[in-house]
Design a protein around this motif. Structure first.
Motif, mmCIF file in Angstrom:
data_model
loop_
_atom_site.group_PDB
_atom_site.id
_atom_site.type_symbol
_atom_site.label_atom_id
_atom_site.label_comp_id
_atom_site.label_asym_id
_atom_site.label_seq_id
_atom_site.Cartn_x
_atom_site.Cartn_y
_atom_site.Cartn_z
ATOM 1 N N ARG A 84 75.515 75.783 85.323
ATOM 2 C CA ARG A 84 75.296 74.647 84.523
ATOM 3 C C ARG A 84 75.252 75.584 83.151
ATOM 4 O O ARG A 84 74.002 75.909 82.654
ATOM 5 N N PRO A 85 76.229 75.586 82.473
ATOM 6 C CA PRO A 85 76.214 76.578 81.208
ATOM 7 C C PRO A 85 75.543 75.898 80.183
ATOM 8 O O PRO A 85 75.261 74.608 80.121
ATOM 9 N N ARG A 86 74.933 76.717 79.354
ATOM 10 C CA ARG A 86 74.326 76.593 78.176
ATOM 11 C C ARG A 86 75.197 76.676 76.959
ATOM 12 O O ARG A 86 75.750 77.621 76.419
ATOM 13 N N VAL A 87 75.307 75.431 76.383
ATOM 14 C CA VAL A 87 76.323 75.229 75.344
ATOM 15 C C VAL A 87 75.794 75.031 73.959
ATOM 16 O O VAL A 87 75.027 74.106 73.639
ATOM 17 N N ALA A 88 76.021 75.882 72.872
ATOM 18 C CA ALA A 88 75.548 75.891 71.635
ATOM 19 C C ALA A 88 76.509 75.477 70.619
ATOM 20 O O ALA A 88 77.552 75.767 70.678
ATOM 21 N N ILE A 89 76.153 74.124 69.947
ATOM 22 C CA ILE A 89 77.115 73.541 69.031
ATOM 23 C C ILE A 89 76.581 74.228 67.530
ATOM 24 O O ILE A 89 75.630 74.010 67.157
ATOM 25 N N LEU A 90 77.750 75.140 67.295
ATOM 26 C CA LEU A 90 77.214 76.141 66.028
ATOM 27 C C LEU A 90 77.673 75.127 64.542
ATOM 28 O O LEU A 90 78.408 74.319 64.497
ATOM 29 N N ALA A 91 76.851 75.549 63.751
ATOM 30 C CA ALA A 91 76.882 75.274 62.379
ATOM 31 C C ALA A 91 76.102 76.125 61.444
ATOM 32 O O ALA A 91 75.776 77.172 62.202
#
Length: 479
Positions: free
Chosen positions: A344-351
């Motif tokens: 269950r990967p941890r996904v960071a949506i970058l800005a």
């Protein structure tokens, strides 16, 4: 009263702030100097890095235990280098010119052994200003490990210099991550890969390396004469390999797509042609390789500064993706993360910032993607964003900014706003951060190994290992 000037005392051999020499005239027969050094595992590794000598006797404890030395030992020239250190820093010291060295290696040096490295002046040549010195490396038990003699040209002028401060050296496991990836993928068995126009040494050699590593069965597609010429120049034997003789790169791409559509190959691998040429054929509406997913690219990376492998996406295919396209980019990355073992990967949506700002579209897309995950439109992962890069990879940075998040500081996937930012981030990590990388295109019916002309052979093999993992997944769970 006249001012009294006191001369600064000359530094001694024990002065850590200065380095100085002894001139030829100051040296007498029988003079001696010595240093001590205890051998560590890091010493052996660093010497192997500098010399390229990766003999398993020095680096593989299991192998070394089975040899007559019953364990890892130092490279013989490690001790010889310490003799050079005495000559260059103690006797005669700075200004010494090495002329000749003879050595006999009499006993092994094991990790934990403390060597006394000693040089003693045996003779002086007044006419040529040369010295002959007896040299020895003796361990803590009194056993002589190395013995020999050195001939040097001694300095004629006094030299006193501030001692140089050496840079800090940090050893990492190098390509250990690549080896672990290969070991993880190899038990699944090889896949058949169409290698498209591998008409230079790096692309052809990368495919052959992956074949020899037990990852792929390559089908080389290109002009036979050019393939043979490249193979001959690189010393590569193409005997027994499947070769599809086509006149040029356009024909190679067309044939590779045909083989993939007919299920005669499990993956495609880019050779020495432009990415656009290959991908234009893949994404064409009538190619037969499209799925309902948006095609995207993932970099699988590992850097010494981060404790786990991570994915950067998309840094090669989608230039300015829309929200809908970003959703597929995230889904593709989740598939890849799960294939490499992250359940269950941890996904960071970058800005650029970690707060939603209506004037910054990347932050709005990040918030929308997280809400889509909350509603089940994106499954199989934990998403959070917008997150600035530092907050995504550093728990300390997230704490300082008061960010409470299951993703911050431990992201498995970094979703960038656009291709330019992603490509720059990946290249910076690779060239300045020492990251190892693999590149793969996901979203088509077969995985596509999309390597750069500058990629190393290790990177090409790692990319083939990722393609192998994805191809096996597609056999049971096609897109």
């Amino acid at each position: 009263m006249p001012e009294t000037v006191t001369a600064a005392p000359l530094p001694t051999d024990d002065d850590i702030g200065y380095i100085h020499n002894r001139t030829f005239d100051e040296i007498a027969v029988g003079d001696t100097a010595a240093i001590e050094r205890t051998l560590t595992a890091e010493d052996i590794q660093l010497f192997a890095v500098m010399s390229g000598d990766v003999n398993p006797q020095h680096l593989d404890p299991d192998f070394a235990a089975s040899t007559r030395f019953h364990g890892v030992i130092a490279h013989g020239m490690w001790g010889a280098a310490l003799i050079s250190a005495v000559l260059g820093t103690r006797l005669p010291g700075p200004g010494t010119i090495y002329l000749a060295q003879t050595l006999k290696f009499l006993a092994p040096v094991h990790i934990g052994d403390t060597l006394t490295i000693r040089v003693t002046v045996r003779s002086k040549d007044e006419a040529k200003k040369r010295l002959v010195l007896d040299c020895s490396c003796t361990d803590q038990t009194g056993q002589c490990a190395i013995q020999g003699e050195a001939e040097v040209l001694a300095p004629m002028e006094k030299i006193v210099r501030t001692r140089a401060t050496l840079p800090e050296v940090r050893l990492t496991d190098g390509n250990g991550g690549v080896r672990r990836l290969l070991d993880y993928a190899r038990p699944l068995g090889t896949i058949r890969v169409a290698v498209v126009h591998p008409c230079d040494e790096s692309s052809l050699g990368g495919a052959i390396d992956a074949w020899r590593a037990g990852l792929i069965e390559p089908v080389l597609i290109g002009p036979r004469a050019r393939l043979d010429a490249v193979a001959t120049a690189a010393g590569i034997d193409l005997s027994g390999l499947a070769i599809e003789d086509v006149p040029h790169s356009h024909a190679a791409v067309q044939r590779a797509v045909e083989l993939a559509v007919a299920c005669k190959v499990d993956a495609l691998m880019k050779g020495s042609l432009h990415t656009d040429e290959l991908m234009t054929a893949v994404i064409a509406a009538d190619s037969g390789l499209r799925t309902k997913r948006r095609i995207s690219h993932c970099y699988l990376m590992q850097t010494p500064a981060y404790p786990r492998p991570f994915i950067i996406t998309d840094a090669a295919i989608n230039i300015t993706p829309t929200l809908e396209e970003k959703a597929d980019i995230v889904r593709n990355a989740i598939d890849l993360a799960q294939v490499i073992g992250v359940e269950r990967p941890r996904v960071a949506i970058l800005a650029a910032v970690e707060t939603v700002n209506p004037r910054m579209p990347a932050t709005l897309d990040a918030a929308a993607l997280c809400k889509m995950a909350d509603r089940g439109q994106i499954a199989g992962a934990v998403l959070d964003g917008p997150l600035a890069f530092d907050n995504a990879v550093s728990a300390a940075a997230a704490r300082i900014k008061g960010i409470v998040s299951p993703v911050a500081g431990q992201a498995d996937v970094l979703v960038v706003p656009d291709l330019e930012s992603g490509n720059m981030l990946a290249k910076q990590l690779e060239y300045l951060g020492g990251a190892a990388s693999a590149g793969i295109v996901i979203g088509a019916k077969v995985p596509i190994v999309l390597t750069s002309r500058a990629d190393s052979r290790e990177s090409r093999m790692a990319s083939c290992a990722v393609a192998l993992l994805l191809a096996h997944r597609y056999r049971t769970q096609p897109l």
